[in-house]
Design a protein around this motif. Sequence first.
Motif, PDB file in Angstrom:
ATOM      1  N   LEU A  17      22.873  20.558   6.783  1.00  0.00           N
ATOM      2  CA  LEU A  17      24.224  20.958   7.178  1.00  0.00           C
ATOM      3  C   LEU A  17      24.798  20.007   8.219  1.00  0.00           C
ATOM      4  N   ILE A  18      23.955  19.540   9.131  1.00  0.00           N
ATOM      5  CA  ILE A  18      24.411  18.607  10.162  1.00  0.00           C
ATOM      6  C   ILE A  18      24.643  17.219   9.575  1.00  0.00           C
ATOM      7  N   SER A  19      23.658  16.711   8.847  1.00  0.00           N
ATOM      8  CA  SER A  19      23.739  15.330   8.384  1.00  0.00           C
ATOM      9  C   SER A  19      24.691  15.141   7.196  1.00  0.00           C
ATOM     10  N   ASN A  20      24.763  16.075   6.292  1.00  0.00           N
ATOM     11  CA  ASN A  20      25.616  15.924   5.107  1.00  0.00           C
ATOM     12  C   ASN A  20      27.027  16.453   5.319  1.00  0.00           C
ATOM     13  N   LEU A  21      27.149  17.614   5.932  1.00  0.00           N
ATOM     14  CA  LEU A  21      28.464  18.228   6.089  1.00  0.00           C
ATOM     15  C   LEU A  21      29.101  17.930   7.437  1.00  0.00           C
ATOM     16  N   GLY A  22      28.308  17.437   8.393  1.00  0.00           N
ATOM     17  CA  GLY A  22      28.837  17.119   9.714  1.00  0.00           C
ATOM     18  C   GLY A  22      29.124  18.339  10.567  1.00  0.00           C
ATOM     19  N   LEU A  23      28.479  19.471  10.247  1.00  0.00           N
ATOM     20  CA  LEU A  23      28.689  20.687  11.035  1.00  0.00           C
ATOM     21  C   LEU A  23      27.958  20.566  12.362  1.00  0.00           C
ATOM     22  N   ASP A  24      28.457  21.272  13.373  1.00  0.00           N
ATOM     23  CA  ASP A  24      27.741  21.253  14.643  1.00  0.00           C
ATOM     24  C   ASP A  24      26.846  22.486  14.758  1.00  0.00           C
ATOM     25  N   GLU A  25      25.915  22.414  15.666  1.00  0.00           N
ATOM     26  CA  GLU A  25      24.904  23.467  15.806  1.00  0.00           C
ATOM     27  C   GLU A  25      25.509  24.817  16.142  1.00  0.00           C
ATOM     28  N   THR A  26      26.599  24.825  16.882  1.00  0.00           N
ATOM     29  CA  THR A  26      27.247  26.091  17.245  1.00  0.00           C
ATOM     30  C   THR A  26      27.774  26.801  16.008  1.00  0.00           C
ATOM     31  N   GLU A  27      28.412  26.045  15.121  1.00  0.00           N
ATOM     32  CA  GLU A  27      28.939  26.633  13.886  1.00  0.00           C
ATOM     33  C   GLU A  27      27.802  27.133  12.998  1.00  0.00           C
ATOM     34  N   ILE A  28      26.745  26.347  12.898  1.00  0.00           N
ATOM     35  CA  ILE A  28      25.596  26.726  12.078  1.00  0.00           C
ATOM     36  C   ILE A  28      24.920  27.974  12.627  1.00  0.00           C
ATOM     37  N   ALA A  29      24.857  28.094  13.937  1.00  0.00           N
ATOM     38  CA  ALA A  29      24.206  29.251  14.566  1.00  0.00           C
ATOM     39  C   ALA A  29      24.898  30.562  14.214  1.00  0.00           C
ATOM     40  N   ARG A  30      26.187  30.502  13.881  1.00  0.00           N
ATOM     41  CA  ARG A  30      26.931  31.721  13.517  1.00  0.00           C
ATOM     42  C   ARG A  30      26.735  32.106  12.053  1.00  0.00           C
ATOM     43  N   MET A  31      26.102  31.226  11.262  1.00  0.00           N
ATOM     44  CA  MET A  31      25.927  31.486   9.832  1.00  0.00           C
ATOM     45  C   MET A  31      24.654  32.270   9.550  1.00  0.00           C
ATOM     46  N   ASP A  32      24.719  33.093   8.488  1.00  0.00           N
ATOM     47  CA  ASP A  32      23.479  33.656   7.968  1.00  0.00           C
ATOM     48  C   ASP A  32      22.992  32.715   6.867  1.00  0.00           C
ATOM     49  N   LYS A  33      21.804  32.963   6.365  1.00  0.00           N
ATOM     50  CA  LYS A  33      21.209  32.052   5.393  1.00  0.00           C
ATOM     51  C   LYS A  33      22.057  31.947   4.127  1.00  0.00           C
ATOM     52  N   GLU A  34      22.599  33.056   3.672  1.00  0.00           N
ATOM     53  CA  GLU A  34      23.411  33.056   2.451  1.00  0.00           C
ATOM     54  C   GLU A  34      24.640  32.159   2.609  1.00  0.00           C
ATOM     55  N   GLU A  35      25.318  32.265   3.737  1.00  0.00           N
ATOM     56  CA  GLU A  35      26.500  31.436   3.982  1.00  0.00           C
ATOM     57  C   GLU A  35      26.117  29.959   4.090  1.00  0.00           C
ATOM     58  N   ALA A  36      25.035  29.657   4.796  1.00  0.00           N
ATOM     59  CA  ALA A  36      24.597  28.273   4.970  1.00  0.00           C
ATOM     60  C   ALA A  36      24.246  27.632   3.631  1.00  0.00           C
ATOM     61  N   VAL A  37      23.507  28.346   2.809  1.00  0.00           N
ATOM     62  CA  VAL A  37      23.143  27.829   1.483  1.00  0.00           C
ATOM     63  C   VAL A  37      24.397  27.665   0.629  1.00  0.00           C
ATOM     64  N   GLY A  38      25.320  28.606   0.724  1.00  0.00           N
ATOM     65  CA  GLY A  38      26.569  28.514  -0.034  1.00  0.00           C
ATOM     66  C   GLY A  38      27.385  27.301   0.353  1.00  0.00           C
ATOM     67  N   ARG A  39      27.473  27.008   1.651  1.00  0.00           N
ATOM     68  CA  ARG A  39      28.213  25.826   2.103  1.00  0.00           C
ATOM     69  C   ARG A  39      27.580  24.556   1.573  1.00  0.00           C
ATOM     70  N   LEU A  40      26.256  24.470   1.613  1.00  0.00           N
ATOM     71  CA  LEU A  40      25.555  23.287   1.119  1.00  0.00           C
ATOM     72  C   LEU A  40      25.709  23.160  -0.391  1.00  0.00           C
TER      73      LEU A  40
END
Length: 60
Positions: A17-40
């Motif tokens: 999520l950080i290296s490919n999408l350029g998201l920051d750790e704060t944004e990622i910390a608010r995600m659950d696994k389902e949302e994170a996998v969906g974004r990727l």
Amino acid sequence: MPAPPSEALPADLVHLLISNLGLDETEIARMDKEEAVGRLRRYWMEGDRSGDPGSTAPSE
């Protein structure tokens, strides 16, 4: 070493999520696994980098 909380995202997923999408750790910390996998998945399938379902990367 203590085990991570059960709701913690896998380190590999966070790295992608950080290296490919350029998201920051704060944004990622608010995600659950389902949302994170969906974004990727959306990034891989559509080139979507923004998180907006209607937005896609420019075509070549």
